[in-house]
Enzyme design. Structure first.
Site, PDB file in Angstrom:
ATOM      1  N   CYS A 182      44.168  -8.362 -30.730  1.00  0.00           N
ATOM      2  CA  CYS A 182      44.309  -6.958 -31.100  1.00  0.00           C
ATOM      3  C   CYS A 182      43.705  -6.757 -32.496  1.00  0.00           C
ATOM      4  O   CYS A 182      43.801  -7.630 -33.348  1.00  0.00           O
ATOM      5  CB  CYS A 182      45.747  -6.459 -31.130  1.00  0.00           C
ATOM      6  SG  CYS A 182      46.572  -6.592 -29.548  1.00  0.00           S
ATOM      7  N   ASN A 186      49.792  -5.397 -34.011  1.00  0.00           N
ATOM      8  CA  ASN A 186      49.187  -6.626 -33.507  1.00  0.00           C
ATOM      9  C   ASN A 186      50.257  -7.703 -33.601  1.00  0.00           C
ATOM     10  O   ASN A 186      50.814  -7.913 -34.675  1.00  0.00           O
ATOM     11  CB  ASN A 186      47.969  -6.987 -34.382  1.00  0.00           C
ATOM     12  CG  ASN A 186      47.439  -8.375 -34.091  1.00  0.00           C
ATOM     13  OD1 ASN A 186      47.658  -8.913 -33.012  1.00  0.00           O
ATOM     14  ND2 ASN A 186      46.740  -8.954 -35.050  1.00  0.00           N
ATOM     15  N   GLY A 187      50.566  -8.364 -32.484  1.00  0.00           N
ATOM     16  CA  GLY A 187      51.580  -9.417 -32.500  1.00  0.00           C
ATOM     17  C   GLY A 187      52.518  -9.269 -31.303  1.00  0.00           C
ATOM     18  O   GLY A 187      52.213  -8.544 -30.356  1.00  0.00           O
ATOM     19  N   ARG A 242      38.431  -9.129 -30.971  1.00  0.00           N
ATOM     20  CA  ARG A 242      39.842  -9.522 -31.007  1.00  0.00           C
ATOM     21  C   ARG A 242      40.613  -9.087 -29.764  1.00  0.00           C
ATOM     22  O   ARG A 242      41.778  -9.450 -29.582  1.00  0.00           O
ATOM     23  CB  ARG A 242      40.525  -8.898 -32.231  1.00  0.00           C
ATOM     24  CG  ARG A 242      39.907  -9.281 -33.535  1.00  0.00           C
ATOM     25  CD  ARG A 242      40.638  -8.606 -34.663  1.00  0.00           C
ATOM     26  NE  ARG A 242      41.952  -9.176 -34.822  1.00  0.00           N
ATOM     27  CZ  ARG A 242      42.224 -10.210 -35.593  1.00  0.00           C
ATOM     28  NH1 ARG A 242      41.259 -10.797 -36.253  1.00  0.00           N
ATOM     29  NH2 ARG A 242      43.447 -10.675 -35.700  1.00  0.00           N
ATOM     30  N   GLU A 250      34.316 -30.179 -24.254  1.00  0.00           N
ATOM     31  CA  GLU A 250      33.862 -28.934 -24.872  1.00  0.00           C
ATOM     32  C   GLU A 250      32.850 -28.212 -23.966  1.00  0.00           C
ATOM     33  O   GLU A 250      32.910 -26.994 -23.800  1.00  0.00           O
ATOM     34  CB  GLU A 250      33.251 -29.225 -26.251  1.00  0.00           C
ATOM     35  CG  GLU A 250      32.558 -28.064 -26.923  1.00  0.00           C
ATOM     36  CD  GLU A 250      33.429 -26.827 -27.092  1.00  0.00           C
ATOM     37  OE1 GLU A 250      34.654 -26.902 -26.914  1.00  0.00           O
ATOM     38  OE2 GLU A 250      32.863 -25.759 -27.381  1.00  0.00           O
ATOM     39  N   LYS A 293      33.289 -24.436 -22.435  1.00  0.00           N
ATOM     40  CA  LYS A 293      32.300 -23.379 -22.675  1.00  0.00           C
ATOM     41  C   LYS A 293      31.844 -22.762 -21.364  1.00  0.00           C
ATOM     42  O   LYS A 293      31.780 -21.552 -21.207  1.00  0.00           O
ATOM     43  CB  LYS A 293      31.113 -23.969 -23.431  1.00  0.00           C
ATOM     44  CG  LYS A 293      30.424 -23.061 -24.346  1.00  0.00           C
ATOM     45  CD  LYS A 293      31.055 -22.970 -25.719  1.00  0.00           C
ATOM     46  CE  LYS A 293      32.560 -22.834 -25.704  1.00  0.00           C
ATOM     47  NZ  LYS A 293      33.222 -23.032 -26.959  1.00  0.00           N
ATOM     48  N   HIS A 332      39.458 -42.573 -10.038  1.00  0.00           N
ATOM     49  CA  HIS A 332      40.914 -42.699  -9.908  1.00  0.00           C
ATOM     50  C   HIS A 332      41.548 -41.424  -9.366  1.00  0.00           C
ATOM     51  O   HIS A 332      42.739 -41.212  -9.520  1.00  0.00           O
ATOM     52  CB  HIS A 332      41.526 -43.088 -11.257  1.00  0.00           C
ATOM     53  CG  HIS A 332      41.058 -44.429 -11.744  1.00  0.00           C
ATOM     54  ND1 HIS A 332      41.447 -45.614 -11.155  1.00  0.00           N
ATOM     55  CD2 HIS A 332      40.177 -44.778 -12.717  1.00  0.00           C
ATOM     56  CE1 HIS A 332      40.865 -46.633 -11.758  1.00  0.00           C
ATOM     57  NE2 HIS A 332      40.072 -46.149 -12.704  1.00  0.00           N
ATOM     58  N   LYS A 382      38.913 -13.385 -29.335  1.00  0.00           N
ATOM     59  CA  LYS A 382      38.395 -14.390 -30.261  1.00  0.00           C
ATOM     60  C   LYS A 382      39.489 -15.050 -31.089  1.00  0.00           C
ATOM     61  O   LYS A 382      39.516 -16.260 -31.244  1.00  0.00           O
ATOM     62  CB  LYS A 382      37.381 -13.709 -31.191  1.00  0.00           C
ATOM     63  CG  LYS A 382      36.750 -14.622 -32.203  1.00  0.00           C
ATOM     64  CD  LYS A 382      35.734 -15.520 -31.555  1.00  0.00           C
ATOM     65  CE  LYS A 382      35.058 -16.440 -32.543  1.00  0.00           C
ATOM     66  NZ  LYS A 382      34.388 -17.539 -31.820  1.00  0.00           N
ATOM     67  N   GLU A 409      34.821 -20.743 -19.599  1.00  0.00           N
ATOM     68  CA  GLU A 409      35.384 -19.551 -20.237  1.00  0.00           C
ATOM     69  C   GLU A 409      34.464 -18.336 -20.172  1.00  0.00           C
ATOM     70  O   GLU A 409      34.946 -17.208 -20.215  1.00  0.00           O
ATOM     71  CB  GLU A 409      35.816 -19.830 -21.680  1.00  0.00           C
ATOM     72  CG  GLU A 409      34.716 -19.920 -22.714  1.00  0.00           C
ATOM     73  CD  GLU A 409      35.254 -19.978 -24.147  1.00  0.00           C
ATOM     74  OE1 GLU A 409      34.702 -20.729 -24.944  1.00  0.00           O
ATOM     75  OE2 GLU A 409      36.220 -19.263 -24.464  1.00  0.00           O
ATOM     76  N   TRP A 451      44.535  -6.465 -26.851  1.00  0.00           N
ATOM     77  CA  TRP A 451      44.551  -7.602 -25.920  1.00  0.00           C
ATOM     78  C   TRP A 451      45.987  -7.656 -25.417  1.00  0.00           C
ATOM     79  O   TRP A 451      46.905  -7.978 -26.155  1.00  0.00           O
ATOM     80  CB  TRP A 451      44.161  -8.894 -26.632  1.00  0.00           C
ATOM     81  CG  TRP A 451      44.041 -10.063 -25.718  1.00  0.00           C
ATOM     82  CD1 TRP A 451      42.932 -10.438 -25.020  1.00  0.00           C
ATOM     83  CD2 TRP A 451      45.055 -11.023 -25.402  1.00  0.00           C
ATOM     84  NE1 TRP A 451      43.193 -11.571 -24.285  1.00  0.00           N
ATOM     85  CE2 TRP A 451      44.496 -11.951 -24.495  1.00  0.00           C
ATOM     86  CE3 TRP A 451      46.389 -11.201 -25.775  1.00  0.00           C
ATOM     87  CZ2 TRP A 451      45.198 -13.031 -23.965  1.00  0.00           C
ATOM     88  CZ3 TRP A 451      47.100 -12.271 -25.252  1.00  0.00           C
ATOM     89  CH2 TRP A 451      46.497 -13.172 -24.359  1.00  0.00           C
TER      90      TRP A 451
HETATM   91  O1  M6R Z   1      40.097 -19.906 -34.383  1.00  0.00           O
HETATM   92  P1  M6R Z   1      40.447 -21.208 -33.747  1.00  0.00           P
HETATM   93  O2  M6R Z   1      39.404 -22.245 -33.923  1.00  0.00           O
HETATM   94  O3  M6R Z   1      41.802 -21.727 -34.182  1.00  0.00           O
HETATM   95  O4  M6R Z   1      40.551 -20.894 -32.213  1.00  0.00           O
HETATM   96  C1  M6R Z   1      40.970 -21.864 -31.305  1.00  0.00           C
HETATM   97  C2  M6R Z   1      40.608 -21.484 -29.901  1.00  0.00           C
HETATM   98  O5  M6R Z   1      41.260 -20.310 -29.521  1.00  0.00           O
HETATM   99  C3  M6R Z   1      39.094 -21.305 -29.726  1.00  0.00           C
HETATM  100  O6  M6R Z   1      38.409 -22.438 -30.148  1.00  0.00           O
HETATM  101  C4  M6R Z   1      38.752 -21.017 -28.258  1.00  0.00           C
HETATM  102  O7  M6R Z   1      39.055 -22.121 -27.479  1.00  0.00           O
HETATM  103  C5  M6R Z   1      37.283 -20.624 -28.134  1.00  0.00           C
HETATM  104  N1  M6R Z   1      37.175 -19.304 -27.612  1.00  0.00           N
HETATM  105  C6  M6R Z   1      36.519 -21.463 -27.204  1.00  0.00           C
HETATM  106  O8  M6R Z   1      35.190 -21.082 -27.149  1.00  0.00           O
END
Ligand code: M6R
Length: 603
Positions: free
Chosen positions: A2, A100-101, A27, A480, A484, A503, A598, A487, A74
C-alpha cells in the site's frame, strides 16, 4: 505494501496526489483513491478498482482542493473492490483516513466500541476511522480522538487523517509501516516513499514509531507518545527524478537488468580504495570477525542472495554462516551460538518479516548489520550498522539489480573480514579487479538478449512448468532463477539441487518439460551434467547455462569465465532475462505481477 501520499498548501493537489500514487504503484495496485478538500472548497472522494490509470479516468476537472490524501492498495482485509479501496470515511463523513498496515485487533475493537455503527466494507481500516469518530462523539477534539484510537489499536500502521471540518491539518502516525514527511515552501507533503514526492521536494523528515505528526501548510509538529514536541533534522533524498524514470525502456525490469554492470562499478567506487582493498567501517569488521557464527536473515530474492553470501563469507572468513527465512526465524528461533552476528538483507529495508526478527535480536542485545538499497529505511535505522547497496531505485516488483548488488556488497564485506583475519584466499582476492571483470561479463550477457528471447520461444512458450537445477552456488542461483520465472510469468518453476531430483522430484519430468541446468563450478560440473542426462532420458528438454571453462559446444548459453567465488553474479543474468522474455511473450505485465507488491510491509 500500500502506498500513501498527502499534500497540504498547494493548489494543484489532485495532480500531485495522482502523480505521487503513480510512483507508489509498485507498492500495491489492486485499487486506489483520493480525497481532496480545502477551506471553502467542496469535498471530493474518488475511488476505483484497479490501477492508478483507472482512478485517473474517474477524476473530473472539478476535483480540486488545497489539501488531500491518496492511497494505492494491496488488499489484506477485504477483497479488492471500490468499497474496500481507501480513503475510508467515518459514518458522519467528518473523518477521512488512509492506512498502510494491518490492524490485528480490529474484530475486538468492533465489538467493544462500534456495535452501533453501520460498516460499509470489510477492511480493518474502516474500523479505525469509525473509532476516531466514536471518540470524537464522546467529546474529544480530533487530535485527542486520533491519539485515543492509537492507544487501543494493535498492529502495524501508517495513517494519514483529515478532519473535513478543519481542513488545515493532516494528522499522521505510524507504527512499523513506513511514512515520511516532505518539507516544501508554503506546503508540506507526506508519502510512504520519498520517490513519490520528489517532484515537489527533496527534503524529508523521518517519523519514528509511536509518534504523531500534525502537518499544516506552514509547519510540521512531531509529538512523541507522551505529547512532548520532538525536533528532528530533515535530510536530503539521495536521488532525483531521472533515477526513477524508465527512460526509453518498455519496462523497469529490463532497465534494472541492464543497470547491473553500472551498479557493480558503483560498488567498486563506494567500497574499494585505489589499492583495490575493501573499505568497510572498521567497527563492522571487528564485530563480525569477533563472532563465532553469522546469521543471515532475509526473504524472497534477498534470502536467495543470502545463500550465495554464505558461500563467499565462509570461504573468506572461516566463520560458519546460517541463512534463515525471516518469516520462519521470528517464530521458530534456532539455538543461537555464543557470539552471533546478524546480517539482514533487504532491498527495501522495510520488509515486516525481517523487521520483527531485528526487533527480537535487538532486545537480546545481539549485533546487527543491514544491507539495504534504501538509506533511512526502517531496517537501516534500527540495526547497529548499515551498508548501502548503491543499486539506485529498484521499481520492478521482480528484484534483479538488488540481488547482484547484495552479493557484491557481501563479497566486499567478506573480503574486508577475511583480510582482517589474515585468510590467504581473501588476501589473494583482488575484489576491485574481479568485480570489474564481472561488470564486463554482465555486459556481454546482456548483449545476448535476442538469443535468450529465442530460447524462451523455443522452450517456454507453452509449458506449464519448468525446472532450474544446479549444485552448490549453482543451486542457489537456481532458487533465484525459478523465483524470478514463477513470480512474473506464472510458469510453475522450481529450483532444485541437481543431485536431489532423483529422490522424488524427477517424477514430475515429462516429455517436453524444460529443465535449465546451471554449470559454473568445476567440482560439480560433471555431476550436474549427469543429472541433466537423467532428466533428458525421461523426456526433458534441457537448456544448459555454463561457464566457458566447463562448457560444451552444444550448451545453449556460454558465459565468459569469472572468479569462481563470484559466478552467481553472472550466471543469474540470463535467468533474469529468461523470466523477462517469458513474461513478455505470454502477454503479462512484467513490472506488476498479480497478487504481489514490491515492498512487503505486513507479516
Ligand atoms: O525488500 P526486500 O529485499 O526485503 O524484499 C524481500 C522480498 O519480498 C523480495 O525479494 C521479493 O521476493 C522479490 N519480489 C522477488 O523478486
Amino acid at each position: 505494501m500500500c502506498g500513501i501520499v498527502g499534500i497540504i498548501g498547494k493548489e494543484n493537489t489532485t495532480d500531485i496526489l495522482v502523480q505521487g500514487l503513480e510512483k507508489l504503484e509498485y507498492r500495491g495496485y489492486d485499487s486506489a483513491g483520493i480525497f481532496v478538500t480545502g477551506k471553502n472548497k467542496e469535498d471530493h472522494l474518488v475511488k476505483s478498482l484497479g490501477r492508478i490509470a483507472d482512478l485517473q479516468s474517474k477524476i473530473t476537472p472539478e476535483v480540486q482542493g488545497t489539501v488531500g490524501i491518496g492511497h494505492t492498495r494491496w488488499a489484506t482485509h477485504g477483497k479488492p473492490s471500490e468499497r474496500n479501496a481507501h480513503p475510508h470515511t467515518s459514518s458522519n463523513h467528518q473523518f477521512i483516513l488512509v492506512h498502510n498496515g494491518v490492524i490485528e485487533n480490529f474484530e475486538e475493537l468492533k465489538q467493544e466500541f462500534l456495535q452501533n455503527k453501520q460498516l460499509e466494507g470489510e477492511t480493518d481500516t474502516e474500523i479505525v476511522v469509525q473509532l476516531i469518530e466514536h471518540f470524537a462523539e464522546d467529546g474529544l477534539v480530533t487530535k485527542e480522538a486520533f491519539k485515543k484510537a492509537l492507544t487501543v489499536i494493535k498492529g502495524s500502521y501508517a495513517f494519514a487523517l483529515i478532519d473535513k471540518n478543519d481542513p488545515d491539518t493532516i494528522y499522521v502516525a505510524k507504527n512499523k509501516s513506513p511514512l515520511l514527511i516532505g518539507l516544501g515552501d508554503g506546503f508540506n507533503v507526506i508519502c510512504s516513499d520519498a520517490m513519490a514526492m520528489l517532484a515537489e521536494t527533496n527534503h524529508f523528515v523521518e517519523i519514528s514509531d509511536g509518534e504523531m505528526v500534525i502537518v499544516k501548510a506552514d509547519k510540521v509538529e512531531i509529538e512523541d507518545e507522551k505529547g512532548n514536541v520532538v525536533y528532528r533534522e530533515s535530510y536530503e533524498a539521495q536521488f532525483d527524478l531521472s533515477d526513477i524514470g524508465k527512460g526509453t525502456y518498455p519496462y523497469y525490469m529490463l532497465k534494472e537488468i541492464d543497470d547491473q554492470p553500472t551498479v557493480m562499478r558503483r560498488i567498486i567506487r563506494e567500497y574499494t580504495n585505489t589499492l583495490g582493498d575493501a573499505v568497510i567501517d572498521k567497527k563492522i569488521i571487528e564485530k563480525l570477525t569477533a563472532s563465532d557464527r553469522i546469521y543471515i536473515v532475509a526473504c524472497g530474492t534477498s534470502y536467495n542472495a543470502g545463500w550465495v553470501g554464505k558461500a563467499i563469507l565462509e570461504k573468506m572468513t572461516n566463520i560458519p554462516v546460517e541463512v534463515h527465512l525471516s518469516s520462519e526465524f521470528g517464530y521458530n528461533m534456532p539455538l543461537l551460538s555464543e557470539k552471533p552476528f546478524f546480517i539482514f538483507l533487504s532491498q527495501s529495508g522495510e520488509t515486516a518479516d525481517s523487521r520483527q526478527v531485528l526487533v527480537q535480536i535487538t532486545e537480546l542485545g545481539l549485533p546487527s548489520l543491514t544491507l539495504t538499497n534504501v538509506a533511512g529505511s526502517t531496517l537501516s535505522r534500527e540495526a547497529d550498522y548499515t551498508l548501502l547497496l548503491h543499486a539506485g531505485p529498484e521499481i520492478a516488483v521482480a528484484s534483479t539489480k538488488a540481488y547482484t548488488a547484495q552479493i557484491a556488497v557481501l563479497a566486499v564485506l567478506a573480503k574486508a573480514a577475511g583480510d582482517n583475519k589474515g585468510n590467504q584466499l581473501s588476501l589473494d582476492f583482488d575484489i576491485a579487479h574481479e568485480l570489474s571483470v564481472i561488470a564486463a561479463v554482465m555486459e556481454t550477457i546482456i548483449d545476448e538478449k535476442m538469443t535468450i528471447s529465442q530460447l524462451v520461444e523455443d522452450y517456454l512458450s507453452t509449458t506449464r512448468n519448468a525446472f532450474y537445477i544446479g549444485r552448490g552456488v549453482d543451486y542457489y542461483v537456481s532458487m533465484e532463477a525459478s523465483l524470478k520465472l514463477k513470480e512474473i510469468s506464472y510458469i510453475q518453476a522450481e529450483g532444485f539441487a541437481a543431485g536431489e531430483l532423483k529422490h522424488g522430484t524427477i517424477a514430475l519430468i515429462e516429455e517436453g518439460t524444460p529443465v535449465f541446468g546451471i554449470i559454473t563450478d568445476q567440482k560439480t560440473a560433471a555431476h550436474t551434467r549427469g543429472n541433466l542426462k537423467e532428466v533428458e532420458s525421461r523426456g526433458a528438454h534441457n537448456v544448459v547455462i555454463a561457464l566457458a571453462s566447463f562448457a560444451k559446444e552444444t550448451d545453449q548459453l556460454i558465459i565468459p569465465d569469472v572468479h569462481p567465488l563470484l559466478t552467481p553474479l553472472v550466471s543469474v543474468i540470463p535467468t533474469q532475462l529468461i523470466a523477462y522474455f517469458a513474461t513478455l511473450q505470454r502477454g503479462y505485465d512484467v513490472d506488476k505481477p498479480r497478487n504481489l507488491a514490491k515492498s512487503v510491509t505486513v507479516e
